[in-house]
Design a protein around this motif. Structure first.
Motif, PDB file in Angstrom:
ATOM      1  N   LYS A  91       0.807  -1.222   0.000  1.00  0.00           N
ATOM      2  CA  LYS A  91       0.000   0.000   0.000  1.00  0.00           C
ATOM      3  C   LYS A  91       0.837   1.267   0.000  1.00  0.00           C
ATOM      4  CE  LYS A  91      -3.938  -2.091   2.391  1.00  0.00           C
ATOM      5  NZ  LYS A  91      -4.871  -1.980   3.552  1.00  0.00           N
ATOM      6  N   PHE A  92       2.106   1.163   0.353  1.00  0.00           N
ATOM      7  CA  PHE A  92       2.947   2.351   0.460  1.00  0.00           C
ATOM      8  C   PHE A  92       3.753   2.616  -0.814  1.00  0.00           C
ATOM      9  CE2 PHE A  92       2.358   0.615   4.724  1.00  0.00           C
ATOM     10  CZ  PHE A  92       1.836   1.712   5.385  1.00  0.00           C
ATOM     11  N   ASP A  93       3.508   1.857  -1.855  1.00  0.00           N
ATOM     12  CA  ASP A  93       4.167   2.076  -3.141  1.00  0.00           C
ATOM     13  C   ASP A  93       3.133   2.517  -4.169  1.00  0.00           C
ATOM     14  OD1 ASP A  93       6.599   1.375  -2.153  1.00  0.00           O
ATOM     15  OD2 ASP A  93       6.492  -0.718  -2.820  1.00  0.00           O
ATOM     16  N   GLY A  94       3.595   3.304  -5.112  1.00  0.00           N
ATOM     17  CA  GLY A  94       2.724   3.700  -6.199  1.00  0.00           C
ATOM     18  C   GLY A  94       1.821   4.855  -5.841  1.00  0.00           C
ATOM     19  N   ILE A  95       0.632   4.840  -6.438  1.00  0.00           N
ATOM     20  CA  ILE A  95      -0.305   5.960  -6.342  1.00  0.00           C
ATOM     21  C   ILE A  95      -1.695   5.416  -6.052  1.00  0.00           C
ATOM     22  CG2 ILE A  95      -1.473   7.763  -7.702  1.00  0.00           C
ATOM     23  CD1 ILE A  95       1.154   8.219  -9.130  1.00  0.00           C
ATOM     24  N   TRP A  96      -2.408   6.124  -5.195  1.00  0.00           N
ATOM     25  CA  TRP A  96      -3.809   5.839  -4.935  1.00  0.00           C
ATOM     26  C   TRP A  96      -4.653   6.865  -5.689  1.00  0.00           C
ATOM     27  CZ3 TRP A  96      -5.998   1.836  -2.161  1.00  0.00           C
ATOM     28  CH2 TRP A  96      -5.125   1.040  -1.429  1.00  0.00           C
ATOM     29  N   ARG A  97      -5.609   6.375  -6.453  1.00  0.00           N
ATOM     30  CA  ARG A  97      -6.503   7.271  -7.202  1.00  0.00           C
ATOM     31  C   ARG A  97      -7.835   7.377  -6.476  1.00  0.00           C
ATOM     32  NH1 ARG A  97      -6.644   7.423 -13.577  1.00  0.00           N
ATOM     33  NH2 ARG A  97      -4.744   8.539 -12.980  1.00  0.00           N
ATOM     34  N   LEU A  98      -8.190   8.597  -6.088  1.00  0.00           N
ATOM     35  CA  LEU A  98      -9.431   8.876  -5.374  1.00  0.00           C
ATOM     36  C   LEU A  98     -10.409   9.519  -6.353  1.00  0.00           C
ATOM     37  CD1 LEU A  98      -7.825  10.464  -2.170  1.00  0.00           C
ATOM     38  CD2 LEU A  98      -8.266   8.038  -2.634  1.00  0.00           C
TER      39      LEU A  98
END
Length: 358
Positions: free
Chosen positions: A71-78
């Motif tokens: 969960k701490f890598d990459g990007i979260w899209r909201l």
């Protein structure tokens, strides 16, 4: 022999509000206001979904949960972050406002929105929702959250990111950042990769690694003719020219400058040029149609973004990459076509022929 006509008695039907009774039983229709409202083409949500749709949605949720490895890598899209008009700076503002930070804090369940650093978020899409079913008009955002930058700027968000779970259509995790360029940069990147491959195989004698170009000795440029300078013709000619072909673009109408004068004469003096008007000429029929760029292919797909970024490369404003229903306007389309024309691209192998004959 004579046929006698029967005596026809006049039949008078009573009005709906009349108190008279017909000799045969009738069924009274309910008043129009008492009929139930039928919502046509409404999207089924919540309990209104079919069981098959609920099953597919559960499968998507399971797949989304299993796809997240770190969960701490990459990007979260909201997605679907709704900000009221009163809390938003306006349609021309494409940054991260305080109202948007409050909606982001609700999405990730962070208690204090003012502590979130705006630098960790980037707006991907912004649209305006003013449907009657809403109490007030809202701006709907799609935001990318850079996890590593967010944790570096605000370490107290680690616990909230660890508890974050993906939800289809609302919160999605992307392990790698999606980087898509315009058509020219994509073609140059493909040529660079192909040149490096041929260089390793020993099939290229002249290759520049910095410029990303290569020349094959003994090969001739293919000569290709493209008929029509509409959007498809212009982009096809641009791609072929970037790939190294000798392209000739044939158009029955006039260049955009002369076409504008002919359209002005048509509107003011009613003088019609049969080969240079709203339908024929450089840019196609859509040049004088306000330049709407709405598409149903995919809102943020790589192919659509490549076309949009190509338009920005040739002079379109950058907000078309974020606006929900972008449009250029005829006043911006005309200079954009000047930049996109063969004399302005500088490829050296993109000719243009204006043919007024059929």
């Amino acid at each position: 022999m004579s046929v006698l006509r029967p005596n026809l008695l006049p039949l008078s039907l009573p009005y709906p509000n009349s108190s008279s009774i017909l000799p045969y039983p009738t069924r009274r229709l309910p008043h129009l206001q008492t009929l139930p409202k039928i919502l046509c083409a409404a999207k089924r949500t919540g309990k209104q979904r079919y069981p098959s749709e609920k099953k597919k949605l559960k499968l998507k949720h399971k797949e989304a949960l299993t796809d997240v490895k770190n969960k701490f890598d990459g990007i979260w899209r909201l997605s679907k972050l709704a900000v009221s008009v009163q809390n938003d700076p306006g349609k021309d503002f494409l940054g991260v406002s305080e109202g948007l930070l409050q909606e982001i804090a609700k999405a990730i369940k962070f208690p204090v929105a003012s502590m979130l650093p705006p630098e960790a978020f980037s707006v991907i899409r912004k649209s305006f929702d003013a449907r009657k079913m809403l109490k007030e008009a809202k701006f709907v955002y799609t935001v990318d959250m850079n996890v590593s930058e967010l944790i570096n700027l605000e370490p107290r968000t680690i616990d909230f990111i660890s508890d974050l779970e993906p939800r289809v259509g609302l919160i999605e995790h992307m392990p790698l950042e999606r980087v898509s360029g315009d058509i020219i940069s994509i073609i140059q990147g493909c040529k660079k990769v192909e040149g490096e491959r041929l260089l390793k195989e020993g099939g290229v004698s002249d290759y520049s690694c910095n410029a990303g170009t290569y020349k094959c000795t003994g090969s001739r440029k293919p000569k290709i003719a493209v008929v029509g300078s509409g959007p498809s013709g212009l982009f096809a000619s641009l791609v072929l020219a970037e790939l190294g072909a000798d392209v000739t673009l044939i158009e029955r109408g006039q260049p955009v400058e002369q076409r504008g004068r002919d359209i002005g004469a048509l509107m003011v003096r009613r003088v019609l040029e049969l080969e240079s008007n709203f339908c024929f000429g450089e840019g196609g029929a859509g040049t004088w149609s306000d330049g709407k760029l709405v598409t149903r292919i995919g809102r943020n797909s790589d192919s659509v973004l490549a076309v949009m970024k190509t338009l920005v490369h040739f002079g379109a404003p950058g907000n078309i990459l974020i606006d929900g229903k972008p449009h250029l306007g005829t006043d911006r389309l005309v200079p954009l076509l000047r930049n996109l024309s063969p004399k302005s691209t500088g490829t050296g192998c993109f000719n243009q022929v204006w043919d007024k004959g059929r």
